[in-house]
Scaffold this active site. Structure first.
Site, mmCIF file in Angstrom:
data_model
loop_
_atom_site.group_PDB
_atom_site.id
_atom_site.type_symbol
_atom_site.label_atom_id
_atom_site.label_comp_id
_atom_site.label_asym_id
_atom_site.label_seq_id
_atom_site.Cartn_x
_atom_site.Cartn_y
_atom_site.Cartn_z
ATOM 1 N N LYS A 112 0.823 -1.212 0.000
ATOM 2 C CA LYS A 112 0.000 0.000 0.000
ATOM 3 C C LYS A 112 0.867 1.277 0.000
ATOM 4 O O LYS A 112 0.411 2.327 -0.437
ATOM 5 C CB LYS A 112 -0.957 -0.001 1.192
ATOM 6 C CG LYS A 112 -1.841 -1.253 1.232
ATOM 7 C CD LYS A 112 -3.277 -0.969 1.164
ATOM 8 C CE LYS A 112 -4.210 -2.153 0.971
ATOM 9 N NZ LYS A 112 -3.744 -3.522 0.966
HETATM 10 C C1 LIG Z 1 -4.208 -4.629 0.206
HETATM 11 C C2 LIG Z 1 -3.389 -5.852 0.087
HETATM 12 C C3 LIG Z 1 -3.633 -6.833 -0.906
HETATM 13 C C4 LIG Z 1 -4.798 -6.748 -1.871
HETATM 14 O O1 LIG Z 1 -4.668 -5.726 -2.829
HETATM 15 P P1 LIG Z 1 -5.934 -5.190 -3.618
HETATM 16 O O2 LIG Z 1 -5.471 -4.009 -4.377
HETATM 17 O O3 LIG Z 1 -6.945 -4.815 -2.558
HETATM 18 O O4 LIG Z 1 -6.424 -6.293 -4.484
HETATM 19 C C5 LIG Z 1 -2.782 -7.926 -0.984
HETATM 20 N N1 LIG Z 1 -1.757 -8.082 -0.113
HETATM 21 C C6 LIG Z 1 -1.489 -7.184 0.850
HETATM 22 C C7 LIG Z 1 -0.358 -7.422 1.782
HETATM 23 C C8 LIG Z 1 -2.283 -6.032 0.984
HETATM 24 O O5 LIG Z 1 -2.013 -5.152 1.961
#
Ligand SMILES: *Cc1c(COP(=O)(O)O)cnc(C)c1O
Length: 493
Positions: A112
């Protein structure tokens, strides 16, 4: 270039407005009216650039009203020594046809950061361009990862404040420590007695409270969210698909022009959607492999054409993918139908009955571009153990889901297409599950787990996690859910 709503293509706004508003008034998501393209030669030239330069080039193509200098400035602030490696998003080669794209070298050790390190700059500049004079206060309800990434992104960004709510006893020890030790003059962190849903419902209530909005407006503030449906979060994610492709070419393992598959651990469908846009822009992507955990609503959707959220919710060891409504899927549906009425219809069915079925044209378009699959907790752990003992590569639970689904697809299709597995978190962020996968069921807690995993593997934990127990705790207030509004009001002073 204009942006419009997935549910009404007549409603057009600029890039700055799309980012400043977040969501269209009809509930739809903003999408670009045309997808810019890159020629093969453009992509070849990109292989010579570093991550920041690649980012500036792609982001500029979507934000015409921003100058080159402005965008270079955002990129410089976002992708600098706040990351623990020069490459920002390094590509690790596992074997002749497999690589891992590590998206967790930022300040919170999860993917993120790739978007939330730059979003605050895109957002404040967009608000300024839209003539907004009030200060923005970002409200977040979090089950762990997003809250910390948003705090790090917005901390000490001028013209912003951020307040995060998390469920009391509802996040891991490490996640709680990460948030309660957050530095910055403009940040607030409060625990809520209740679960994640209580925190999220509370935040939604505050957003819907007109009187409170008027009162805050008089005090010079307005509320906004930083969630993953904002175009400003999606756009920066397109960059790393181009970057990974260039690095794969530079490694000598593939030739320029070769087709590459990407396997993506998916929750809200933001990460994999960015890959879709990269493909539309001209990147030689073969299949997009959509990997889920036991919450396999997307696997069923790609197989049957029916999206059905009426099912049991599972708490898994890859919690950031524990989602039953993948909001960004709406953008994919628009992209393949180019029909706002049709998308609006599907979304209406989803909100009324919890399910919808796409027509055969859509199903066919999806089937030619996507593969999908899911992985149980047991197989996730098995994959972590195998990868570690056989390749010496340590992966987190989310990445392991993607790796396992990728292997299944390869075996089923007898495919030899080079594939990049997208790695979304450092294994040290999910220590207890990773240790247990390696056969260590210790009863250590919090930061002790980080040390245990480090000792066990001889791998150093990322600094922001290793040094957590040395940081001063700044926030320790817990409130009832009825008191959340007051907490925001007090925070704003
Ligand atoms: C948010 C997240 C995901 C999923 O990503 P999306 O964009 O919501 O599909 C996968 N792995 C981790 C560690 C995340 O923080």
């Amino acid at each position: 270039m204009k942006y419009f709503s997935t549910r009404n293509s007549e409603y057009k706004v600029s890039a700055a407005e799309a980012i400043a508003k977040g969501l269209a008034p009809d509930g739809g998501l903003f999408v670009p009216s045309v997808i810019p393209t890159m020629s093969s030669n453009d992509i070849k030239q990109m292989c010579l650039l570093n991550y920041r330069e690649r980012a500036a080039q792609i982001i500029s193509m979507y934000m015409e009203e921003f100058s080159e200098d402005e965008i270079n400035d955002f990129v410089k602030k976002a992708y600098g020594d706040n990351f623990d490696c020069r490459e920002i998003a390094p590509l690790k080669i596992l074997d002749d046809k497999t690589a891992v794209l590590e998206l967790w070298h930022g300040p919170t050790c999860a993917f993120k950061d790739m978007a939330l390190q730059i979003l605050p700059h895109l957002l404040t500049a967009s608000l300024k361009k839209c003539g907004e004079e009030r200060e923005v206060c970002i409200l977040v309800a979090t089950s762990g990862d997003t809250g910390k990434a948003a705090l790090e992104g917005f901390a000490d960004v001028e013209g912003t404040k951020i307040h995060v709510f998390y469920p009391h006893n509802g996040v891991s020890d490490v996640q709680e420590l990460q948030m309660t030790t957050q530095t910055g003059k403009n940040v607030g962190v409060t625990a809520v007695y209740g679960n994640f849903d209580d925190a999220q419902t509370g935040v939604k209530k505050i957003f819907g409270d007109r009187e409170f909005a008027d009162e805050l407006s008089k005090r010079g503030y307005f509320l906004s969210s930083a969630n993953s449906i904002n175009w400003g979060r999606l756009l920066p994610q397109i960059v790393y698909y181009f970057s990974a492709y260039c690095d794969f070419v530079n490694s000598g393992k593939i030739h320029f022009g070769d087709v590459v598959n990407f396997a993506v651990p998916t929750g809200n469908f933001g990460d994999i959607l960015a890959c879709w846009y990269a493909k539309k822009m001209g990147l030689p992507v073969g299949k997009l492999i959509c990997a889920s955990n036991a919450n396999n609503v997307l696997t069923d959707f790609f197989k049957t054409g029916t999206y059905d959220r009426n099912r049991t919710f599972h708490n898994t060891i890859s919690p950031s993918m524990d989602i039953l409504v993948s909001s960004n899927l709406e953008r994919l549906l628009y992209s393949v139908t180019e029909n706002d009425k049709q998308v609006a219809g599907y979304m209406k069915e989803l909100s009324e009955s919890g399910s919808y079925t796409v027509d055969d044209v859509v199903r066919f378009a999806l089937a030619t571009n996507f593969e999908s699959g899911y992985c149980s907790d047991e197989d996730t752990k098995k994959t972590i153990a195998e990868m570690y003992t056989e390749n010496g590569y340590l992966m987190d639970t989310h990445t392991a889901v993607a790796y396992k689904v990728m292997s299944d697809v390869r075996a089923k299709r007898m495919s030899t297409v080079p594939t990049v597995v997208v790695s979304t978190a450092s294994p040290f962020k999910f220590c207890d599950s990773v240790l247990s996968a390696l056969g260590e069921d210790s009863n250590a807690k919090g930061t002790e787990l980080i040390e245990r995993l480090s000792e066990k593997t001889g791998i150093d934990a990322p600094k922001p996690l290793a040094e957590l127990d040395k940081r001063e705790r700044r926030f320790s207030v817990s409130v009832e859910k009825e008191e959340m509004k007051k907490a925001v009001s007090d925070f704003l002073g």
